[in-house]
Design a protein around this motif. Structure first.
Motif: not given
Lengths: 363, 363
Positions: A2-3, A44-48
């Motif tokens: 995951s990014v 990028l569908h980044y989720v912290p």
DNA sequence: CAGAATGCTGTAAACGATTACAGAAGTGCA
DNA sequence: TGCACTTCTGTAATCGTTTACAGCATTCTG
């Protein structure tokens, strides 16, 4: 897999610091840069990563709820109270349920470390799980339904008072011999209700006798089963007080099958005032329990403990119960019941919210 | 504030690595050293920080459950199914509930990132929350009660089939005009049940008419309220099918007050087969829904997705419902009901466990 | 007795974020 | 031009763990 923030930074041609600043809205960032970063993050569908984040901020903005292996309406209602209250303060709630033994509960305490800022713990039975040693010292904890303790916040429902009031009410209706169907022996609610029954019987000078106490376990069929035992009691009781509504309903069912009339032949009362209590035949006299208020109060206290930090002072609190009189005990106060569709709960902070969004799904 | 592995290491005069090795039981450690470390850890009330740990191991051993703002028996039962199944595989469960709107749900998705290895999501209404973009790509998710989707596992209850079978049953008893009390419009269970009713009415050539459909919302009083509307329907229906048991019970209550006899004047059927359905007057014909089985299946699938990793294949599955015939519809099959205290659930993996440890607490 | 194997332990690099600090670039002012 | 100040951005330390690797004794093997 995951990014991560690093990949976002690389793709947006900036440093991780800038990405972090944009996503948290702190620190000055050039408008153009911000736009670019947001676009990349979305693409990028980044989720912290919550874990990583809370590691450094030392805040999870989450409170945990630990429940024993219970079922029925109580479960959802207490969580609702907690959830609504927590959300108002910007906190998330995670619940972990179905802990039947001590080891399990303790392992759950440990699993919560570093994932929640505070804990609400519903006591399972009479034996408390070991809190110290499974949680950091000074960790904010609120105990529900627990015996008094000097080192934690605790919150109780006045089971004793409710049972006492019900017996007094039955006596006031002329009943001298009042049978009691108990809950499970290890359950604290059950034992407090039994205690209230016993004390009230003595205080109101009704007839005392061990023979009047019939064992039950809070389930419908236990009430159904109790019918036989109750009919064998001599001299015959005129009223039956079940330690909860489920058993009272089971009892009503058994009586109906035998052709025994309620309240003419036996007055019947329950405890909890579950929603359907007023819809059954005959409408059930019961004791109203402020379940969602319990959740709310618990949440307020745990949030306060989190805020106060080490200087927090432990307190004990008991929430009152209330008599709800309907036809099953012969007092026939149908008119006192709120109209259908109206308010049917004790007032509570969330009262106005109830029924707005909640939905019943498959029961 | 709270004690870390470093402080344990210092107090035990070893390095953090050794402490970690002891506490995780991997790597050779001298027996004497191990004893010392354990003693120190216990003395200092050391509890490892779950967030930090999962950051490096990339495993939380936790699955998350996201539920909308619902209430009643369903809530606890589905969580029970999930919990039991997860525990068998050494997983913890965290639940986050009461999400009424999309934004809230999505913020919850994000909050779960890095705290759970997989997610079970119960669809709130008809509008799905946005999953992609609020979760890392390829994150294991199982959707409950969701419309078919190509990109996620999904699991449904056969509401349509259950409603269809109930109507067919009523028709087989000679009913031609069957009224239906609907659930809330946005609810998927409700709309599937309505669809099942409509299709079955047509298929069995009972009387079709919009007038036979009375609006409800799954709550007791909606059923109570529906009484008036139903009595005004001309020509008069002979059977009433409520979209859930709560409403059927409300309806029974209203009829009793009016002196209308069930099943003689109206046959009544519900949906869900909640535990008290068999204890009310008259015992309620209903459709049994495998709630805890739903939780179990969902858990198995999400665990499989976690195990499979990126090579996981999405599937759709529907769990069957079953007719439970009792007296309220006149078929009078009381004998078919299991005896009091016996099994009253669909068989499921956890059948043997049910009733062993669970307790009813305040309802 | 040399060399290998084994048992135990420590050092340091991750994991994915936040944030103090510093540096660079630009602006305003004397 | 020189200096201070602002605005923006990057470097690197940090949170609390796990774990690969290395190092040191000690024991085994031939």
């Amino acid at each position: 897999m995951s990014v991560t923030i690093r990949e976002v930074a690389r793709a947006a041609l900036v440093s991780v610091a800038t990405v972090s600043r944009v996503l948290n809205g702190k620190g000055p960032v050039h408008a153009e840069t911000e736009r670019r970063i947001r676009k990349v993050a979305k693409r990028l569908h980044y989720v912290p990563h919550g874990g990583a984040r809370s590691l450094i901020t030392r805040k999870t903005h989450t409170i945990g709820v630990l429940l024993p292996d219970l079922y029925g309406e109580f479960f959802s209602e207490v969580i609702r109270g907690i959830d609504l209250c927590a959300r108002r303060s910007g906190y998330h709630v995670v619940v972990s349920s179905s802990h039947s033994d001590r080891t399990e509960t303790e392992s759950m305490f440990r699993a919560m470390r570093g994932r929640v800022d505070g804990l609400i713990v519903l006591y399972p039975g009479t034996r408390p799980p070991v809190l110290k040693g499974n949680l950091p010292d000074g960790f904010p904890v609120v105990l529900l339904n627990a015996p008094r303790s000097r080192s934690f916040d605790s919150l109780n429902i006045d089971n004793f008072g409710g049972a006492f009031a019900m017996v007094r009410h039955l006596v006031s209706l002329g009943h001298k011999k009042i049978a009691f169907v108990t809950g499970p022996a290890e359950n604290r609610d059950a034992s407090e209700r039994l205690r209230g029954y016993r004390d009230a019987v003595r205080a109101c000078s009704a007839d005392e006798s061990k023979a009047l106490e019939v064992p039950g376990d809070f389930r419908e069929w236990a009430g159904y089963d109790a019918c036989r035992a109750i009919r064998n009691i001599r001299p015959r009781p005129s009223a039956i007080f079940a330690a909860n509504d489920a058993m009272a309903i089971g009892l009503l069912c058994a009586f109906r099958e035998k052709g025994i009339r309620v309240p003419e032949q036996y007055a019947i009362a329950g405890f909890d005032d579950i929603p359907i209590a007023r819809y059954i035949t005959p409408p059930l006299t019961s004791v109203r329990v402020p379940i969602s208020a319990l959740g709310e109060r618990a949440t307020l206290r745990v949030l306060k403990a989190i805020e106060d930090g080490p200087r927090h002072e432990w307190r004990e609190e008991t929430l009152p119960t209330a008599l709800v009189i309907r036809e099953s005990c012969g007092a026939g106060a149908r008119a006192e019941d709120p109209p259908a569709g109206g308010v049917r709960r004790v007032p509570s902070v969330s009262e106005s919210h109830i029924g707005k969004n909640r939905q019943r799904l498959s029961g």
